[in-house]
Design a protein around this motif. Structure first.
Motif, PDB file in Angstrom:
ATOM      1  N   SER A 310       0.465  -6.778 -38.269  1.00  0.00           N
ATOM      2  CA  SER A 310      -0.236  -6.109 -37.223  1.00  0.00           C
ATOM      3  C   SER A 310       0.459  -4.615 -37.256  1.00  0.00           C
ATOM      4  CB  SER A 310       0.055  -6.651 -35.908  1.00  0.00           C
ATOM      5  OG  SER A 310       1.429  -6.897 -35.557  1.00  0.00           O
ATOM      6  N   LEU A 311       2.044  -4.350 -37.625  1.00  0.00           N
ATOM      7  CA  LEU A 311       2.553  -3.223 -37.635  1.00  0.00           C
ATOM      8  C   LEU A 311       1.914  -2.335 -38.779  1.00  0.00           C
ATOM      9  CD1 LEU A 311       4.439  -1.239 -36.562  1.00  0.00           C
ATOM     10  CD2 LEU A 311       6.403  -2.246 -38.037  1.00  0.00           C
ATOM     11  N   ALA A 312       1.517  -2.738 -39.907  1.00  0.00           N
ATOM     12  CA  ALA A 312       1.086  -2.163 -41.042  1.00  0.00           C
ATOM     13  C   ALA A 312      -0.530  -1.536 -40.602  1.00  0.00           C
ATOM     14  CB  ALA A 312       0.786  -3.126 -42.046  1.00  0.00           C
ATOM     15  N   LYS A 313      -1.308  -2.405 -39.688  1.00  0.00           N
ATOM     16  CA  LYS A 313      -2.581  -2.153 -39.419  1.00  0.00           C
ATOM     17  C   LYS A 313      -2.495  -0.891 -38.405  1.00  0.00           C
ATOM     18  CE  LYS A 313      -4.619  -6.867 -39.653  1.00  0.00           C
ATOM     19  NZ  LYS A 313      -5.080  -8.081 -38.853  1.00  0.00           N
ATOM     20  N   LYS A 314      -1.470  -0.974 -37.688  1.00  0.00           N
ATOM     21  CA  LYS A 314      -1.225   0.048 -36.592  1.00  0.00           C
ATOM     22  C   LYS A 314      -1.120   1.541 -37.122  1.00  0.00           C
ATOM     23  CE  LYS A 314       1.499   1.065 -32.307  1.00  0.00           C
ATOM     24  NZ  LYS A 314       2.349   0.509 -31.350  1.00  0.00           N
ATOM     25  N   LEU A 315       0.219   1.406 -37.982  1.00  0.00           N
ATOM     26  CA  LEU A 315       0.861   2.780 -38.524  1.00  0.00           C
ATOM     27  C   LEU A 315      -0.238   3.228 -39.541  1.00  0.00           C
ATOM     28  CD1 LEU A 315       4.641   1.654 -38.924  1.00  0.00           C
ATOM     29  CD2 LEU A 315       3.547   3.174 -37.401  1.00  0.00           C
ATOM     30  N   PHE A 316      -0.677   2.507 -40.389  1.00  0.00           N
ATOM     31  CA  PHE A 316      -1.511   3.088 -41.718  1.00  0.00           C
ATOM     32  C   PHE A 316      -2.938   2.959 -41.425  1.00  0.00           C
ATOM     33  CE2 PHE A 316       2.610   1.645 -43.348  1.00  0.00           C
ATOM     34  CZ  PHE A 316       3.404   2.887 -43.260  1.00  0.00           C
ATOM     35  N   ASP A 317      -3.496   2.233 -40.224  1.00  0.00           N
ATOM     36  CA  ASP A 317      -4.848   2.082 -40.373  1.00  0.00           C
ATOM     37  C   ASP A 317      -5.443   1.372 -41.543  1.00  0.00           C
ATOM     38  OD1 ASP A 317      -7.499   1.911 -39.063  1.00  0.00           O
ATOM     39  OD2 ASP A 317      -7.947   4.072 -40.197  1.00  0.00           O
ATOM     40  N   PHE A 318      -4.559   0.240 -41.591  1.00  0.00           N
ATOM     41  CA  PHE A 318      -4.867  -0.640 -42.868  1.00  0.00           C
ATOM     42  C   PHE A 318      -5.562  -1.934 -42.763  1.00  0.00           C
ATOM     43  CE2 PHE A 318      -2.709  -3.803 -45.909  1.00  0.00           C
ATOM     44  CZ  PHE A 318      -3.431  -3.470 -47.124  1.00  0.00           C
ATOM     45  N   GLU A 319      -6.344  -2.334 -43.481  1.00  0.00           N
ATOM     46  CA  GLU A 319      -6.750  -3.728 -43.589  1.00  0.00           C
ATOM     47  C   GLU A 319      -6.936  -4.128 -44.989  1.00  0.00           C
ATOM     48  OE1 GLU A 319      -7.800  -5.378 -40.999  1.00  0.00           O
ATOM     49  OE2 GLU A 319      -7.776  -4.280 -39.465  1.00  0.00           O
ATOM     50  N   VAL A 320      -6.492  -5.618 -44.995  1.00  0.00           N
ATOM     51  CA  VAL A 320      -6.396  -6.185 -46.295  1.00  0.00           C
ATOM     52  C   VAL A 320      -8.138  -6.166 -46.790  1.00  0.00           C
ATOM     53  CG1 VAL A 320      -5.886  -8.355 -47.682  1.00  0.00           C
ATOM     54  CG2 VAL A 320      -4.393  -7.262 -46.195  1.00  0.00           C
ATOM     55  N   GLN A 321      -8.399  -6.123 -47.986  1.00  0.00           N
ATOM     56  CA  GLN A 321      -9.785  -6.047 -48.374  1.00  0.00           C
ATOM     57  C   GLN A 321      -9.959  -7.297 -49.326  1.00  0.00           C
ATOM     58  OE1 GLN A 321     -12.149  -3.983 -47.172  1.00  0.00           O
ATOM     59  NE2 GLN A 321     -10.316  -3.084 -45.947  1.00  0.00           N
ATOM     60  N   HIS A 322      -8.833  -7.919 -49.928  1.00  0.00           N
ATOM     61  CA  HIS A 322      -9.284  -8.960 -50.835  1.00  0.00           C
ATOM     62  C   HIS A 322      -8.592 -10.253 -50.333  1.00  0.00           C
ATOM     63  CE1 HIS A 322      -9.585  -5.065 -53.214  1.00  0.00           C
ATOM     64  NE2 HIS A 322      -9.959  -5.756 -53.994  1.00  0.00           N
ATOM     65  N   ASP A 323      -8.933 -11.396 -50.968  1.00  0.00           N
ATOM     66  CA  ASP A 323      -8.706 -12.562 -50.629  1.00  0.00           C
ATOM     67  C   ASP A 323      -8.298 -13.413 -52.034  1.00  0.00           C
ATOM     68  OD1 ASP A 323     -10.427 -15.095 -48.688  1.00  0.00           O
ATOM     69  OD2 ASP A 323      -8.434 -15.104 -49.428  1.00  0.00           O
ATOM     70  N   LEU A 324      -7.034 -13.957 -52.109  1.00  0.00           N
ATOM     71  CA  LEU A 324      -6.822 -14.836 -53.126  1.00  0.00           C
ATOM     72  C   LEU A 324      -7.833 -15.996 -53.293  1.00  0.00           C
ATOM     73  CD1 LEU A 324      -5.116 -15.766 -55.463  1.00  0.00           C
ATOM     74  CD2 LEU A 324      -3.596 -16.743 -53.864  1.00  0.00           C
ATOM     75  N   ASP A 325      -8.009 -16.753 -52.116  1.00  0.00           N
ATOM     76  CA  ASP A 325      -8.806 -17.808 -51.962  1.00  0.00           C
ATOM     77  C   ASP A 325     -10.064 -17.733 -52.770  1.00  0.00           C
ATOM     78  OD1 ASP A 325      -9.673 -20.390 -51.581  1.00  0.00           O
ATOM     79  OD2 ASP A 325     -10.027 -20.243 -49.516  1.00  0.00           O
ATOM     80  N   ASN A 326     -10.817 -16.425 -52.462  1.00  0.00           N
ATOM     81  CA  ASN A 326     -12.156 -15.882 -53.119  1.00  0.00           C
ATOM     82  C   ASN A 326     -11.982 -15.873 -54.581  1.00  0.00           C
ATOM     83  OD1 ASN A 326     -13.593 -16.617 -50.728  1.00  0.00           O
ATOM     84  ND2 ASN A 326     -13.129 -14.406 -49.986  1.00  0.00           N
ATOM     85  N   LEU A 327     -10.723 -15.014 -55.152  1.00  0.00           N
ATOM     86  CA  LEU A 327     -10.612 -14.707 -56.272  1.00  0.00           C
ATOM     87  C   LEU A 327     -10.110 -15.810 -57.313  1.00  0.00           C
ATOM     88  CD1 LEU A 327      -9.422 -10.996 -55.751  1.00  0.00           C
ATOM     89  CD2 LEU A 327     -11.163 -11.582 -57.170  1.00  0.00           C
ATOM     90  N   LEU A 328      -9.663 -16.763 -56.780  1.00  0.00           N
ATOM     91  CA  LEU A 328      -9.242 -18.064 -57.609  1.00  0.00           C
ATOM     92  C   LEU A 328     -10.201 -18.451 -58.771  1.00  0.00           C
ATOM     93  CD1 LEU A 328      -6.721 -19.848 -55.572  1.00  0.00           C
ATOM     94  CD2 LEU A 328      -6.244 -18.838 -57.351  1.00  0.00           C
TER      95      LEU A 328
END
Length: 370
Positions: A310-328
């Motif tokens: 949550s801190l990364a999202k707040k400070l950097f307006d960051f959202e993870v775009q990838h998902d290991l589950d989907n890329l396996l």
């Protein structure tokens, strides 16, 4: 050389996978100088490469004399990626010399410059492992229970002590992978299942536990955001980054097995002592190929890392775009379509039948060329 229209960014370890990708991305807006142990042959169009051994004060002094002569004293950001990391070497000497003391040497040299930001790539592994459902935060307890995280904890303390007035960002990153895998733990796990290895069916820990991972593109994205927002974030901050969904060992095993063979894999929990003895024997029997799993890793099998970002999202307006589950599925499909190429990309030792496939392919290409 110097471009007065672009702020200067220095990247240590710039010829590595993360460093080279970051240099390409940042090079669109910044003047990039990459530091590497040996001056690499390849560099991005907007990057100068300078030889640098962080463990040598003399090498650092030479490198920074060059920086001052050609770029001046103002540095927008230093992204410090260079560090020692080995699954084979348990000794602490190189970790201390390169990661800990190397960072200290670098910070001492930077005191003579006007530096707006220092970013250090740490690891989520500095934290004490948790349990499923318990999310680790930046304030969670630390536990450097093997050489790599221990070196990162000590280096984080070095940064606090020697940064002076330089604002710092400590980025605790989860395990990194990309579309081609390029993750040592994941690629070895896939390899064991693909080769139907006997060891693929046994695990010396709780199979409901697992670790967070993060796609290379997401790592680059947050590092770029950190540089871009250097004047907006706190002077000293530590941030956890990784995918919020942690896949258990059992889930990963079954997912990989289903992608490769269309069925689950049977698994059995092995007593730690038995697993340790088996790993030790494989490492010490003459003429036997050394396994990925080393005896010292057995005690880490129960670890679980589930992150609160949550801190990364707040400070950097960051959202993870990838998902290991989907890329396996993509990784396993690539492996099945061209096993030789996939093994090469991931620096895996090929089994005998694959080496024969490779030789046949080479012979066929030579005949076609003739």
């Amino acid at each position: 050389m110097k471009n007065s229209d672009k702020p200067l960014v220095l990247i240590t370890g710039s010829a590595g996978r993360i460093g080279s990708a970051l240099a390409r991305e940042l090079g669109q807006k910044y003047q990039i100088v990459g530091f590497e142990l040996m001056k690499a042959i390849y560099a991005s169009a907007n990057e100068e490469l300078v030889p640098l051994d962080v463990s040598s004060e003399e090498s650092i002094q030479q490198a920074f004399r060059h920086i001052e002569s050609f770029y001046g004293k103002k540095i927008a950001s230093v992204v410090h990626l260079a560090a020692y990391y080995s699954f084979v070497d348990e000794k602490y000497d190189k970790y201390n010399k390169i990661t800990v003391q190397g960072t200290k040497n670098l910070l001492k040299a930077l005191q003579n410059f006007e530096v707006e930001q220092f970013i250090f790539s740490s690891t989520m592994l500095v934290h004490k492992a948790g349990k499923p459902g318990e999310r680790i935060t930046e304030d969670s307890p630390l536990d450097g229970n093997w050489a790599y995280p221990k070196s990162k904890i000590e280096t984080e303390e070095v940064i606090r002590k020697y940064r002076g007035k330089i604002p710092s960002v400590v980025m605790r990153i989860s395990g990194v992978y990309d579309d081609d895998c390029h993750s040592i733990p994941i690629s070895n796990q896939i390899q064991r299942i693909y080769e139907k290895s006997f060891t693929a069916h046994f695990f010396p820990g709780d199979m409901s536990h697992g670790a967070s991972f993060m796609h290379m593109d997401d790592v680059i994205a947050i590092l770029v955001k950190a540089v871009d927002k250097r004047k907006e974030i706190p002077e000293q901050v530590t941030v956890l980054v990784g995918e919020e969904k942690t896949l258990s060992t059992r889930y990963l095993q079954n997912k990989i097995s289903n992608e490769l063979f269309g069925k689950n894999i049977w698994m059995m929990r092995l007593p730690r002592f038995v697993a340790w003895l088996g790993a030790w024997a494989q490492c010490h029997i003459p003429f036997m190929a050394k396994p990925f799993i080393r005896p010292w890793m057995i005690r880490l099998a129960d670890e679980h890392f589930e992150l609160d970002i949550s801190l990364a999202k707040k400070l950097f307006d960051f959202e993870v775009q990838h998902d290991l589950d989907n890329l396996l599925g993509h990784m396993c499909a690539d492996l099945k379509s061209d096993p030789v190429a996939w093994y090469k990309k991931n620096s895996l030792k090929m089994p005998k039948h694959m080496k024969k496939m490779q030789k046949k392919s080479k012979k066929s290409k030579n005949r076609d060329a003739a």
